[in-house]
Design a protein around this motif. Structure first.
Motif, short mmCIF file in Angstrom:
data_model
loop_
_atom_site.label_atom_id
_atom_site.label_comp_id
_atom_site.label_asym_id
_atom_site.label_seq_id
_atom_site.Cartn_x
_atom_site.Cartn_y
_atom_site.Cartn_z
N MET A 25 0.84 -1.20 0.00
CA MET A 25 0.00 0.00 0.00
C MET A 25 0.87 1.25 0.00
SD MET A 25 -3.24 0.78 2.54
CE MET A 25 -3.53 -0.98 2.69
N LEU A 150 -5.61 0.31 -3.46
CA LEU A 150 -5.93 1.20 -2.33
C LEU A 150 -4.84 2.26 -2.15
CD1 LEU A 150 -7.21 -1.41 0.30
CD2 LEU A 150 -8.57 0.20 -1.05
N SER A 245 -6.25 2.55 -11.06
CA SER A 245 -6.94 1.50 -10.34
C SER A 245 -7.72 0.61 -11.29
CB SER A 245 -7.89 2.11 -9.29
OG SER A 245 -7.16 2.84 -8.33
#
Length: 421
Positions: A25, A150, A245
């Protein structure tokens, strides 16, 4: 005597997967943030490309040198040290807004990430049995795709000119140390070092070996330059994050279907289809202006063509390999892909300098056409394997994951250069 039930493999590896989630992340946020912030600071397209090349060059160096660190001080100490360095590097970017310093910091980050991935992947392999390894590695790959998405979306939380986003990236990377340091799981067995022999891999599978390098050119360019392209074309950091994404999720959802199709037909034909789709969608993206909805759909289709191709090419190589070769081949394919990923951003950034942001897709199309040409040539030179002689597609083997440290494979391998006593 009562038998104590063994925890499910996913539960036993939960601390490792949690550590991976924080680590990726934080890296995903940096992958998105740095090209955008670099553009704001006036970095040229070539300098932004060099940021990506620096990361992957550091990654290749890390693959070569961090195994010896692990052999010297163990997995946990190596992990803690590399996390500390990577976390500090994330804070260095806003403190020194200079392209050369950023390239050096990206190189340091790539070096650290290679070692960190090696530790967690060795740990996962050690937690797994022959029956559960595929499940664990598939879960690991799923976590990768999910949390990097994310991380990319976190760039929308604050302005890219803010120090806060770099602080968040540093915090996430730092938190990755906690589950590993606190785990009750025993450390994996001592790491092994294997030879990197690309010519041996080429003789085993010319198609797979060359494809892995070319795929590295394309994917290295994507991770390094697509955020800058999306931000510039859309004019919005939020839309750029959505585009990236969409591409990552498109690639994630296409992995298993593409793999299962390649079990039934010649994997080389699947590679050609993926490359052709990626090139065509890239041309369509080059002709669009970043309007939402259909632009995001094209981004998902682009990722679906680009991101599964590593696993298909790797599976093709493993079709011709003995199990005793898996250790060397897995490490070798990662290094070869890393070398391609080092060169790719530089080539694509030159194309962007010439043709503008659409030059990213010009370079991508050229790489995909080269891939189609070589694989098509190999189709005329070598018959495909019958379906019953192929290995079933398995992300546990063909994903971009090292199996150095897979004790069962090591014991079967005569390719180990050094194994500490």
């Amino acid at each position: 005597m009562q038998t104590i039930a063994r925890p499910a493999p996913i539960l036993a590896a939960l601390s490792i997967l949690l550590s991976v989630a924080f680590l990726i992340m934080g890296n995903g946020l940096q992958l998105m943030l740095l090209p955008i912030r670099g553009g704001i600071e006036g970095f040229s397209s070539f300098q932004i490309g060099l940021l990506g090349s620096g990361y992957f060059f550091g990654f290749v160096l890390g693959c070569a040198f961090t195994p010896r660190m692990i052999m010297g001080v163990g997995h946990i100490r190596t992990f803690a040290a590399l996390v500390a360095i990577a976390s500090a590097a994330a804070l260095g970017y806003p403190m020194a807004l200079d392209a050369i310093i950023w390239i050096v910091l990206r190189m340091i980050t790539g070096f650290c990430l290679a070692g960190l991935y090696l530790v967690v992947e060795s740990w996962l392999n050690d937690q797994a049995t022959n029956e559960t390894r595929g499940l664990l590695i598939s879960t690991y790959v799923t976590v990768n795709f999910t949390v990097i998405t994310l991380g990319q979306m976190m760039v929308t939380l604050f302005q890219p000119t803010s120090f806060v986003l770099f602080s968040i990236a540093s915090v996430l990377v730092s938190l990755a140390a906690v589950p590993i340091v606190m785990t009750r799981s025993s450390q994996p067995p001592p790491i092994t070092v294997v030879r990197f022999r690309p010519m041996r891999m080429f003789r085993l599978s010319p198609t797979g070996t060359v494809s892995i390098f070319l795929i590295g050119l394309a994917t290295g360019s994507f991770w390094s330059l697509a955020p800058s392209y999306a931000s510039t074309v859309s004019g919005s950091v939020g839309d750029a994050a959505l585009f990236m994404s969409a591409a990552v999720l498109g690639g994630a959802f296409a992995q298993l279907p593409a793999g299962k199709i390649s079990d039934r037909v010649d994997r080389r034909k699947v590679l050609i289809a993926l490359a052709a789709g990626c090139a065509v969608v890239g041309v369509a993206l080059a002709l669009t202006s970043g309007t939402p909805y259909y632009w995001l759909g094209l981004g998902a289709a682009f990722g679906a063509g680009l991101l599964p191709s590593y696993a298909i090419a790797a599976a093709h190589v493993f079709d011709f390999a003995d199990r005793s070769d898996y250790v060397e081949i897995s490490a070798g394919l990662l290094l070869l892909n890393g070398m391609g990923s080092t060169i790719g951003p530089m080539l694509s950034s030159v194309s962007i300098e010439i043709w503008g942001q659409q030059g990213f897709f010009v370079a991508n199309a050229a790489i995909q056409i080269a891939l189609i040409g070589f694989v098509g040539f190999r189709l005329s030179q070598r018959e495909g394997l019958p379906v019953d002689e192929k290995q079933n597609f398995d992300l546990g083997t063909s994903a971009a994951v090292s199996v150095v440290g897979d004790e069962g494979a090591v014991q079967l391998s005569d390719l180990v250069v050094q194994e500490p006593t």
